[in-house]
Design an enzyme around this catalytic site. Structure first.
Site, PDB file in Angstrom:
ATOM      1  N   GLU A 141       0.821  -1.207   0.000  1.00 47.74           N
ATOM      2  CA  GLU A 141       0.000   0.000   0.000  1.00 47.74           C
ATOM      3  C   GLU A 141       0.857   1.261   0.000  1.00 47.74           C
ATOM      4  OE1 GLU A 141      -4.180  -1.555   2.021  1.00 47.74           O
ATOM      5  OE2 GLU A 141      -2.846  -0.292   3.210  1.00 47.74           O
ATOM      6  N   GLY A 223      -8.500 -18.359   4.641  1.00 43.50           N
ATOM      7  CA  GLY A 223      -9.609 -18.057   5.538  1.00 43.50           C
ATOM      8  C   GLY A 223     -10.085 -19.289   6.287  1.00 43.50           C
ATOM      9  N   ALA A 250      -8.821  -7.061   8.479  1.00 48.77           N
ATOM     10  CA  ALA A 250      -7.572  -7.141   9.260  1.00 48.77           C
ATOM     11  C   ALA A 250      -7.202  -8.554   9.681  1.00 48.77           C
ATOM     12  CB  ALA A 250      -7.604  -6.235  10.490  1.00 48.77           C
ATOM     13  N   ALA A 251      -7.952  -9.570   9.267  1.00 47.73           N
ATOM     14  CA  ALA A 251      -7.592 -10.937   9.637  1.00 47.73           C
ATOM     15  C   ALA A 251      -6.233 -11.324   9.050  1.00 47.73           C
ATOM     16  CB  ALA A 251      -8.663 -11.918   9.177  1.00 47.73           C
ATOM     17  N   GLY A 252      -6.043 -11.015   7.764  1.00 48.03           N
ATOM     18  CA  GLY A 252      -4.759 -11.333   7.142  1.00 48.03           C
ATOM     19  C   GLY A 252      -3.617 -10.549   7.750  1.00 48.03           C
ATOM     20  N   ASP A 253      -3.855  -9.286   8.056  1.00 52.08           N
ATOM     21  CA  ASP A 253      -2.816  -8.454   8.680  1.00 52.08           C
ATOM     22  C   ASP A 253      -2.452  -8.981  10.068  1.00 52.08           C
ATOM     23  OD1 ASP A 253      -2.891  -6.780   6.463  1.00 52.08           O
ATOM     24  OD2 ASP A 253      -4.381  -5.458   7.370  1.00 52.08           O
ATOM     25  N   GLY A 288     -14.113  -4.280  12.703  1.00 51.72           N
ATOM     26  CA  GLY A 288     -13.072  -3.280  12.513  1.00 51.72           C
ATOM     27  C   GLY A 288     -11.689  -3.863  12.350  1.00 51.72           C
TER      28      GLY A 288
END
Length: 309
Positions: A141, A223, A250-253, A288
């Site tokens: 990003e 996932g 934000a799960a991957g982060d 979030g």
């Protein structure tokens, strides 16, 4: 002692809308609620690493607006070093517009703002922090030239590199050959490998193709379908941790940050992946980005509970 981890990446203020479903083109849809939540892939990964026990240096850029103050306040709350968080004059802080539907799926639009201004000069200013770290984490990003320069700086100092190639885009072989741990999802794996990832078998083939590009370890996250761990001569599957999904943002982060801390703390590859999966599993049960990332004690409690069951 806490391991030191350096994260080079983005901060975005997430403008989150809860919606019963994704709207179609031209449709106005009544949502459930709205929240303003600190996010950005780089900042999320930094927070995840900090909450799992690392001393984190964050290298990034914000604008000169109110969201910039929010960014500093949010990151400081997790004791993240902001010596290399730069304010860019006459520029907006990055923003993400996020729709989250009742199934927990999300759709995101980014406005990069100050993130697009993070430069190689900023990396040079942070070079000592990178060289003194156990691990460097990067995503996509911020400008590719900046990411490449940060990774090259780390490799010259024998610092391990984690790359999360998101948002998905083409990457050259020189960059990939400098990556120790490539952590990516099905979409990103398909774009980089040229293999459409639809199931475990195609995920394994994509992972093997990525290994052939010179990457030491590939972690392909799917996932609720688990994850593939791929290293030379050994590709294996790790099942997901089952939870009730509220929001996958934000799960991957979270997985990336927690995994990096696990490796920096001396865990085996499989142990670090397992802890990262538990950490990400808690994240998806909450709404979030940074508000959903768990503390270390919560992860240990869930692991103990599931292992005792």
């Amino acid at each position: 002692m806490k391991p030191q981890i350096c994260v080079v990446g983005s901060f975005n203020m997430d403008l989150v809308f809860r919606t019963p479903r994704m709207p179609t083109v031209g449709e106005t849809l009544h949502g459930h609620e709205f929240r303003q939540i600190p996010g950005g892939k780089g900042a999320n990964q930094a927070v995840a690493a900090a909450r799992q026990g690392a001393h984190v240096h964050f290298v990034g850029a914000v604008g000169d607006d109110g969201f910039a103050a929010n960014a500093r306040e949010a990151l400081s709350a997790d004791q993240i070093s902001l010596n290399h968080l730069h304010s860019i004059p006459a520029t907006a802080t990055g923003v993400a517009g996020i729709l989250v539907d009742d199934a927990g799926s999300n759709s995101i639009v980014l406005a990069a703002g100050a993130n697009a201004c993070l430069s190689t000069a900023h990396i040079d200013a942070a070079a000592d922090s990178i060289r003194q770290s156990a691990m460097l984490i990067c995503q996509l990003e911020t400008p590719m030239a900046t990411v490449t320069h940060a990774i090259r700086t780390a490799k010259q100092a024998n610092v391990a590199v984690v790359l999360n190639p998101a948002p998905a885009q083409a990457l050259d072989s020189e960059l990939l050959a400098m990556v120790d741990y490539l952590i990516l999802n099905e979409t990103e794996a398909g774009q980089l490998s040229g293999i459409n990832v639809t199931d475990r078998e195609s995920a394994q083939r994509a992972s093997e193709a990525l290994l052939a590009m010179g990457i030491r370890v590939v972690l392909l996250t799917m996932g609720g379908d688990g994850a593939i761990i791929a290293e030379a001569g050994n590709v294996r599957f790790v099942p997901a941790v089952r939870v009730s999904v509220v929001d996958t943002t934000a799960a991957g982060d979270t997985f990336v940050g927690a995994f990096a801390v696990g490796i920096a703390n001396g865990l085996t590859l499989d142990q670090a992946v397992t802890e990262a999966q538990y950490t990400a599993a808690i994240t998806v049960t909450r709404l979030g980005a940074q508000t959903s990332i768990p503390q270390r004690a919560e992860v240990l409690a869930l692991m103990k509970e599931r292992q005792a069951a």
